[in-house]
Motif scaffolding. Sequence first.
Motif, PDB file in Angstrom:
ATOM      1  N   ALA A 168       0.833  -1.208   0.000  1.00 24.12           N
ATOM      2  CA  ALA A 168       0.000   0.000   0.000  1.00 24.12           C
ATOM      3  C   ALA A 168       0.872   1.264   0.000  1.00 24.12           C
ATOM      4  O   ALA A 168       0.681   2.173  -0.817  1.00 24.12           O
ATOM      5  N   THR A 169       1.880   1.298   0.911  1.00 22.82           N
ATOM      6  CA  THR A 169       2.701   2.511   0.977  1.00 22.82           C
ATOM      7  C   THR A 169       3.566   2.662  -0.271  1.00 22.82           C
ATOM      8  O   THR A 169       3.781   3.775  -0.747  1.00 22.82           O
ATOM      9  N   SER A 170       4.038   1.533  -0.814  1.00 24.56           N
ATOM     10  CA  SER A 170       4.826   1.634  -2.049  1.00 24.56           C
ATOM     11  C   SER A 170       4.010   2.308  -3.139  1.00 24.56           C
ATOM     12  O   SER A 170       4.498   3.170  -3.867  1.00 24.56           O
ATOM     13  N   LEU A 171       2.745   1.895  -3.237  1.00 31.35           N
ATOM     14  CA  LEU A 171       1.858   2.488  -4.249  1.00 31.35           C
ATOM     15  C   LEU A 171       1.688   3.980  -4.027  1.00 31.35           C
ATOM     16  O   LEU A 171       1.823   4.786  -4.955  1.00 31.35           O
ATOM     17  N   VAL A 172       1.412   4.343  -2.757  1.00 30.26           N
ATOM     18  CA  VAL A 172       1.156   5.754  -2.446  1.00 30.26           C
ATOM     19  C   VAL A 172       2.407   6.594  -2.729  1.00 30.26           C
ATOM     20  O   VAL A 172       2.342   7.651  -3.361  1.00 30.26           O
ATOM     21  N   ILE A 173       3.562   6.120  -2.259  1.00 32.54           N
ATOM     22  CA  ILE A 173       4.807   6.878  -2.452  1.00 32.54           C
ATOM     23  C   ILE A 173       5.139   6.980  -3.943  1.00 32.54           C
ATOM     24  O   ILE A 173       5.527   8.041  -4.440  1.00 32.54           O
ATOM     25  N   ALA A 174       4.950   5.872  -4.664  1.00 33.36           N
ATOM     26  CA  ALA A 174       5.229   5.904  -6.111  1.00 33.36           C
ATOM     27  C   ALA A 174       4.334   6.933  -6.788  1.00 33.36           C
ATOM     28  O   ALA A 174       4.799   7.738  -7.607  1.00 33.36           O
ATOM     29  N   ALA A 175       3.055   6.956  -6.389  1.00 33.17           N
ATOM     30  CA  ALA A 175       2.124   7.942  -6.959  1.00 33.17           C
ATOM     31  C   ALA A 175       2.605   9.345  -6.648  1.00 33.17           C
ATOM     32  O   ALA A 175       2.649  10.221  -7.514  1.00 33.17           O
ATOM     33  N   GLY A 176       3.035   9.542  -5.387  1.00 33.12           N
ATOM     34  CA  GLY A 176       3.532  10.855  -4.971  1.00 33.12           C
ATOM     35  C   GLY A 176       4.721  11.293  -5.790  1.00 33.12           C
ATOM     36  O   GLY A 176       4.809  12.434  -6.236  1.00 33.12           O
ATOM     37  N   LEU A 177       5.671  10.355  -5.992  1.00 33.48           N
ATOM     38  CA  LEU A 177       6.882  10.696  -6.752  1.00 33.48           C
ATOM     39  C   LEU A 177       6.544  11.011  -8.206  1.00 33.48           C
ATOM     40  O   LEU A 177       7.090  11.945  -8.792  1.00 33.48           O
TER      41      LEU A 177
END
Lengths: 260, 372
Positions: A242-251
């Motif tokens: 979940a966090t990987s997805l969110v951080i990737a989206a953020g980046l």
Amino acid sequence: MKPFRIILGLFCLLVAVWLIMPTLVVIPMSFNDKKSLAFPPSGFSWQWYANFFTNPEWSNSLLNSLKVASIVAVVATFIGTLAALGLSRMKHSGAGILRAILITPMVVPGVVLAIGIYAVYLNYQLVGTTFGFVLAHTMLAIPFVIIAVSASLEVFDVRLETAAASLGANRFTAFRTITLPLIAPGMLSGLLFAFVTSFDEIIVALFITSPYLKTLPVQIFTSITRDADPTVAAVGTIIFFATSLVIAAGLIIGSKSKRS
Amino acid sequence: MSTSKTRERGAAIDIRDATKRYGKFTALDNVSLHIEPGEFMTLLGPSGSGKTTTLNVVAGFTDLTAGDLSVGGESIVGVPAHKRNIGVVFQHYALFPHMTVGKNVAYPLTLRGVEKGERERRVKAALDMVKMADFAHRYPSELSGGQQQRVALARAIVFDPPLLLMDEPLGALDKKLREWLQLEIKRIHRELGTTFVYVTHDQEEALVLSDRIAVFNQGRIEQIGTGRQLYDEPATLFVGKFIGESTTLRGKAETSGDETGLTIAGQKIVAKEKLAGGETPVILLRPEKLSLAAAKAPITNGQNSLAGQVSEAIYLGSGSKYQVVLRDGSIAVVRSSLEAKPFTIGDEVDLRWSVEDSKLLADDDRADMTLT
């Protein structure tokens, strides 16, 4: 030249494995068929995932974390964006000092902050309250928003606001129609970072938690210190993705805003 | 020049005793300027001369320290920029990157509550005017600099402002494109009849575009006039040197009757003008008024002659340009026609010109500032 390249490649691979391994070990452990955190796992089962979603101790802590992180994300984005806007328009040297002060929660050791927060919260009966969690986590999340929004303000051309004024827009309209849409990507990536900062936070949470209000990281920590329950591994795997997805989206959003 | 009929759409501008100070620096020093309705007025000067400050004051981006400013007969001192209804075109285009060309041009109409059908019609008309109608759905980042500036121009005229300000709008473009857009701007000015105030440091651009030019230097206006007036009758040495090419001569002066004589490296030359008392005179000469003759060739009556040596000879197609080093070390610039006898570097020559063409001006060390 060639042997050097091979050695360099192997070294890089080693560092990569070293960085990623602890995370990847969690994934197979979550499918263990026995109630043990042994690695490698002895069999395959989904039971710990089932336990996570059905056991109220786990699902409540997940809901608590989602609630706190959502409020923190919104509040921190609002305050952090205003701070970044103010800082970008300050012309004198005080801006640098003020920016440094606003960023401190990122660099001060978490345990120091936690002790301070705990002492104050005891006095004001904020321990174990949603408001207490939101207050502490917002403070920790604001620097991330300031950094993300400042980055998009750096590429924002303030002269566009002057142009908007010449076309008939008052300051508020110019901000709403020109500035806001252009810094929105920075705000969104700040929002995601703020959410993750709160969702992942454990140190302060351990100090200000109570049996009535546990966030997910606190629940993981108490669970693993009490018994070797592979549910922890299942939770870890879910959070990891979940966090990987969110951080990737953020980046991705952040890098897009820098290009325009 | 516009016809009197179209001029009705433009507003007159009156700047009276305008002063702007930033701490100890005086950006504008008691500037007064009247601009006629529908006029194309260019504010010309080097950087830091006050021309852009004047534009920013009119646009409402900068407040005056003292003085008055009125547009269309009404004082607008203290009126915020967004209420002035003045179009502005910036050097850096300032198009909104998150809006299409069409949305950019519609922006001022949307703010004014113009309803959709009317809005679309006017956006199209404005884009047609700048020949960008085919680009309405593109984003600014997909356009070239010249195209972006044309869109910016459309956006600044779409709400029919009585006054359009342009701040070095072609400054970032290459020469060919600049020359073409100058003609486009001239055409649009003629078609709209709006008052145009144009800021530039490029004197050729000013000559191409303007009805009148105000020459700025160090926060003051040196002279206001048509291009021809500024070129033929410069009021100050600064104007003479800033507009066009020129040769300046300095020497020991004496006045006799209506004439002033100057002795330069032992040779005497004459100007048919009187010297104002107490001033050190400078003679300013335009390159096309000068001619070259072989050294010691016979002099016709009413001509001045100074000996020198050709230091540079440039063939320009339409004629030739020479640099001649005079005996006192000063350098003269001469333009000669194709029919004139050609000279080469190193030739000993006499610089000749009619006594009437000697323009006598007061010396002024401010005129020797770096011209940028």
